[in-house]
Design an enzyme around this catalytic site. Structure first.
Site, PDB file in Angstrom:
ATOM      1  N   SER A  20       0.825  -1.223   0.000  1.00  0.00           N
ATOM      2  CA  SER A  20       0.000   0.000   0.000  1.00  0.00           C
ATOM      3  C   SER A  20       0.855   1.267   0.000  1.00  0.00           C
ATOM      4  O   SER A  20       1.819   1.385   0.757  1.00  0.00           O
ATOM      5  CB  SER A  20      -0.916   0.008   1.226  1.00  0.00           C
ATOM      6  N   LYS A  71     -12.884  -5.232   1.619  1.00  0.00           N
ATOM      7  CA  LYS A  71     -13.738  -4.125   1.167  1.00  0.00           C
ATOM      8  C   LYS A  71     -15.237  -4.454   1.225  1.00  0.00           C
ATOM      9  O   LYS A  71     -16.049  -3.566   1.466  1.00  0.00           O
ATOM     10  CB  LYS A  71     -13.362  -3.725  -0.260  1.00  0.00           C
ATOM     11  N   ASN A  92     -14.162   1.572   0.972  1.00  0.00           N
ATOM     12  CA  ASN A  92     -12.700   1.715   1.074  1.00  0.00           C
ATOM     13  C   ASN A  92     -12.311   2.671   2.198  1.00  0.00           C
ATOM     14  O   ASN A  92     -11.137   2.889   2.446  1.00  0.00           O
ATOM     15  CB  ASN A  92     -12.085   2.169  -0.257  1.00  0.00           C
ATOM     16  N   ASP A 108     -13.714   5.467  -4.194  1.00  0.00           N
ATOM     17  CA  ASP A 108     -13.000   5.076  -5.418  1.00  0.00           C
ATOM     18  C   ASP A 108     -13.599   5.755  -6.658  1.00  0.00           C
ATOM     19  O   ASP A 108     -12.864   6.226  -7.531  1.00  0.00           O
ATOM     20  CB  ASP A 108     -13.036   3.545  -5.613  1.00  0.00           C
ATOM     21  N   GLY A 136     -14.560  -6.304 -11.729  1.00  0.00           N
ATOM     22  CA  GLY A 136     -14.307  -6.488 -10.301  1.00  0.00           C
ATOM     23  C   GLY A 136     -14.739  -5.254  -9.517  1.00  0.00           C
ATOM     24  O   GLY A 136     -15.539  -4.438 -10.002  1.00  0.00           O
ATOM     25  N   GLY A 137     -14.201  -5.115  -8.314  1.00  0.00           N
ATOM     26  CA  GLY A 137     -14.596  -4.011  -7.436  1.00  0.00           C
ATOM     27  C   GLY A 137     -14.315  -2.652  -8.054  1.00  0.00           C
ATOM     28  O   GLY A 137     -15.149  -1.735  -7.958  1.00  0.00           O
ATOM     29  N   ALA A 138     -13.163  -2.504  -8.696  1.00  0.00           N
ATOM     30  CA  ALA A 138     -12.813  -1.199  -9.275  1.00  0.00           C
ATOM     31  C   ALA A 138     -13.763  -0.859 -10.418  1.00  0.00           C
ATOM     32  O   ALA A 138     -14.214   0.287 -10.548  1.00  0.00           O
ATOM     33  CB  ALA A 138     -11.368  -1.221  -9.762  1.00  0.00           C
TER      34      ALA A 138
HETATM   35  P1  NAP Z   1     -10.710  -7.494  -8.592  1.00  0.00           P
HETATM   36  O1  NAP Z   1     -12.007  -7.210  -7.941  1.00  0.00           O
HETATM   37  O2  NAP Z   1      -9.875  -8.635  -8.147  1.00  0.00           O
HETATM   38  O3  NAP Z   1     -10.972  -7.634 -10.194  1.00  0.00           O
HETATM   39  C1  NAP Z   1      -9.930  -7.998 -11.063  1.00  0.00           C
HETATM   40  C2  NAP Z   1     -10.381  -7.803 -12.509  1.00  0.00           C
HETATM   41  O4  NAP Z   1      -9.263  -8.107 -13.357  1.00  0.00           O
HETATM   42  C3  NAP Z   1     -11.510  -8.742 -12.930  1.00  0.00           C
HETATM   43  O5  NAP Z   1     -12.296  -8.092 -13.905  1.00  0.00           O
HETATM   44  C4  NAP Z   1     -10.722  -9.913 -13.534  1.00  0.00           C
HETATM   45  O6  NAP Z   1     -11.468 -10.681 -14.446  1.00  0.00           O
HETATM   46  C5  NAP Z   1      -9.634  -9.177 -14.265  1.00  0.00           C
HETATM   47  N1  NAP Z   1      -8.467 -10.029 -14.518  1.00  0.00           N
HETATM   48  C6  NAP Z   1      -7.516 -10.403 -13.635  1.00  0.00           C
HETATM   49  N2  NAP Z   1      -6.600 -11.197 -14.255  1.00  0.00           N
HETATM   50  C7  NAP Z   1      -7.008 -11.326 -15.538  1.00  0.00           C
HETATM   51  C8  NAP Z   1      -6.482 -12.018 -16.684  1.00  0.00           C
HETATM   52  N3  NAP Z   1      -5.351 -12.738 -16.610  1.00  0.00           N
HETATM   53  N4  NAP Z   1      -7.143 -11.922 -17.860  1.00  0.00           N
HETATM   54  C9  NAP Z   1      -8.284 -11.193 -17.960  1.00  0.00           C
HETATM   55  N5  NAP Z   1      -8.831 -10.513 -16.902  1.00  0.00           N
HETATM   56  C10 NAP Z   1      -8.199 -10.588 -15.717  1.00  0.00           C
HETATM   57  O7  NAP Z   1      -9.729  -6.215  -8.491  1.00  0.00           O
HETATM   58  P2  NAP Z   1     -10.145  -4.677  -8.472  1.00  0.00           P
HETATM   59  O8  NAP Z   1     -10.171  -4.194  -7.075  1.00  0.00           O
HETATM   60  O9  NAP Z   1     -11.331  -4.486  -9.340  1.00  0.00           O
HETATM   61  O10 NAP Z   1      -8.842  -4.010  -9.157  1.00  0.00           O
HETATM   62  C11 NAP Z   1      -8.619  -4.098 -10.557  1.00  0.00           C
HETATM   63  C12 NAP Z   1      -7.367  -3.273 -10.912  1.00  0.00           C
HETATM   64  O11 NAP Z   1      -7.610  -1.901 -10.647  1.00  0.00           O
HETATM   65  C13 NAP Z   1      -6.121  -3.652 -10.094  1.00  0.00           C
HETATM   66  O12 NAP Z   1      -5.021  -3.594 -10.947  1.00  0.00           O
HETATM   67  C14 NAP Z   1      -6.043  -2.576  -9.039  1.00  0.00           C
HETATM   68  O13 NAP Z   1      -4.710  -2.334  -8.616  1.00  0.00           O
HETATM   69  C15 NAP Z   1      -6.575  -1.380  -9.818  1.00  0.00           C
HETATM   70  N6  NAP Z   1      -7.155  -0.369  -8.931  1.00  0.00           N
HETATM   71  C16 NAP Z   1      -6.587   0.872  -8.981  1.00  0.00           C
HETATM   72  C17 NAP Z   1      -7.109   1.865  -8.184  1.00  0.00           C
HETATM   73  C18 NAP Z   1      -6.474   3.216  -8.241  1.00  0.00           C
HETATM   74  O14 NAP Z   1      -6.685   4.013  -7.318  1.00  0.00           O
HETATM   75  N7  NAP Z   1      -5.759   3.523  -9.296  1.00  0.00           N
HETATM   76  C19 NAP Z   1      -8.208   1.623  -7.328  1.00  0.00           C
HETATM   77  C20 NAP Z   1      -8.765   0.332  -7.312  1.00  0.00           C
HETATM   78  C21 NAP Z   1      -8.211  -0.659  -8.135  1.00  0.00           C
HETATM   79  P3  NAP Z   1     -12.302 -11.976 -13.916  1.00  0.00           P
HETATM   80  O15 NAP Z   1     -13.582 -11.443 -13.350  1.00  0.00           O
HETATM   81  O16 NAP Z   1     -12.471 -12.810 -15.139  1.00  0.00           O
HETATM   82  O17 NAP Z   1     -11.428 -12.650 -12.881  1.00  0.00           O
END
Ligand code: NAP
Length: 278
Positions: A20, A71, A92, A108, A136-138
């Site tokens: 983090s 979360k 969050n 977010d 996903g969550g984002a």
């Molecule tokens: P999450 O709930 O675990 O969701 C992950 C997402 O990525 C799902 O849609 C998943 O698809 C997809 N994915 C993972 N591996 C994959 C692969 N090999 N091929 C195709 N799709 C794949 O995570 P999240 O919290 O939504 O976060 C998603 C991203 O956003 C992360 O990289 C996180 O660091 C980033 N994020 C950034 C911020 C920021 O402030 N910039 C805030 C939140 C999140 P499936 O459903 O098929 O598994």
């Protein structure tokens, strides 16, 4: 201890928590504004979550950020849940109120929109459809805020189609789901493209969706911020698109929490970005 001798504490809970960047950010703001307080990372297992959240206010915590994997679970423990946290289905930010109530929020989506407002002010939400990759969550936070700011249509695609369908059934008719293997078709005419998957993150597979149909007037935003310039952003910049990295979302989502906990609204400038990148 009298109230004026109490040092307000805040922090981030997750498991694991070592990655983090929030401690650097909040402690920088505490120093910058000369405020009393400390922000600490806390590794908390799911089995300890309820006990930990019960204990933190007694130890002097005014609130905490919440990251993976807690979360969703914290919503069950909260006395008050903001509309946006309920809509996204995750929190969050927790605020430990003086009356003992636990208040859960999700900033977010706010961070996502503010990042675009600051770094791509030319993007007009009402100008055309947005293409979102991920469910996903984002992605939930992104879709909720795109609807809130008036984007007319949101195209979405996810490796696991059922999760994209779940988003459509919750968020309604403005959302259209595309097959994962046809995600490139969402790019035609898109005014905004958002990668809300972990694809393109260091040591993860590269972003696989073809950008051939993307035109240069689109804004492309990657939520991934390690690396800052992802392959998606590099490719989009090559087409002539305005690109926005994910670090700004991380910074902006922290602003409302810091303000609630420490009664000061922090500013995001180049120095803030550099502190978090160190
Ligand atoms: P999450 O709930 O675990 O969701 C992950 C997402 O990525 C799902 O849609 C998943 O698809 C997809 N994915 C993972 N591996 C994959 C692969 N090999 N091929 C195709 N799709 C794949 O995570 P999240 O919290 O939504 O976060 C998603 C991203 O956003 C992360 O990289 C996180 O660091 C980033 N994020 C950034 C911020 C920021 O402030 N910039 C805030 C939140 C999140 P499936 O459903 O098929 O598994």
């Amino acid at each position: 201890m009298s109230d004026e001798n109490r040092i307000p504490l805040a922090g981030v809970i997750g498991f694991p928590i070592g990655h983090s960047r929030s401690p650097q950010l909040h402690n920088h703001w505490l120093r910058k504004y000369g405020l009393r307080g400390q922000y600490v990372p806390m590794n908390i297992k799911h089995s300890d979550l309820e006990d930990a959240i019960g204990a933190l206010p007694k130890l002097g915590f005014v609130g905490v950020n919440v990251t993976i994997p807690h979360k969703e679970a914290v919503l069950w423990l909260a006395d008050l849940v903001t509309d946006r946290a309920a809509l996204i289905g995750a929190a969050n930010t927790l605020i430990f109120r003086d009356d003992g109530k636990l208040h859960a929020d999700n900033t977010d989506g706010y961070g996502f929109v503010e990042n675009l407002r600051q770094n791509a002010p030319e993007w007009d939400p009402k100008s055309g459809h947005a293409a979102v990759i991920g469910s996903g969550g984002a992605a939930r936070a992104v879709v909720a805020s795109l609807i809130e700011v008036g984007v007319p249509e949101i195209y979405i695609s996810n490796r696991t189609r059922a999760r994209a369908e779940a988003l459509r059934s919750e968020f309604g008719a403005r959302v259209t789901v595309f097959e994962w293997v046809q995600a490139g078709r969402m790019m035609k005419g898109a005014k905004l493209v958002v990668n809300a998957t972990s694809l393109g993150m260091e040591s993860n597979p590269e972003f696989p969706v073809p950008l051939d149909a993307l035109s240069s007037d689109a804004v492309v935003n990657d939520l991934v911020y390690t690396p800052l310039e992802t392959p998606l952003l590099r490719h989009a910049a090559g087409i002539g698109c305005k690109t926005v990295d994910g670090l700004g979302m991380l910074l902006h989502q922290a602003v409302p929490a810091f303000e609630r906990w420490f009664n000061t609204r922090p500013e995001i400038d180049d120095e803030t970005r550099q502190i978090v990148l160190q």
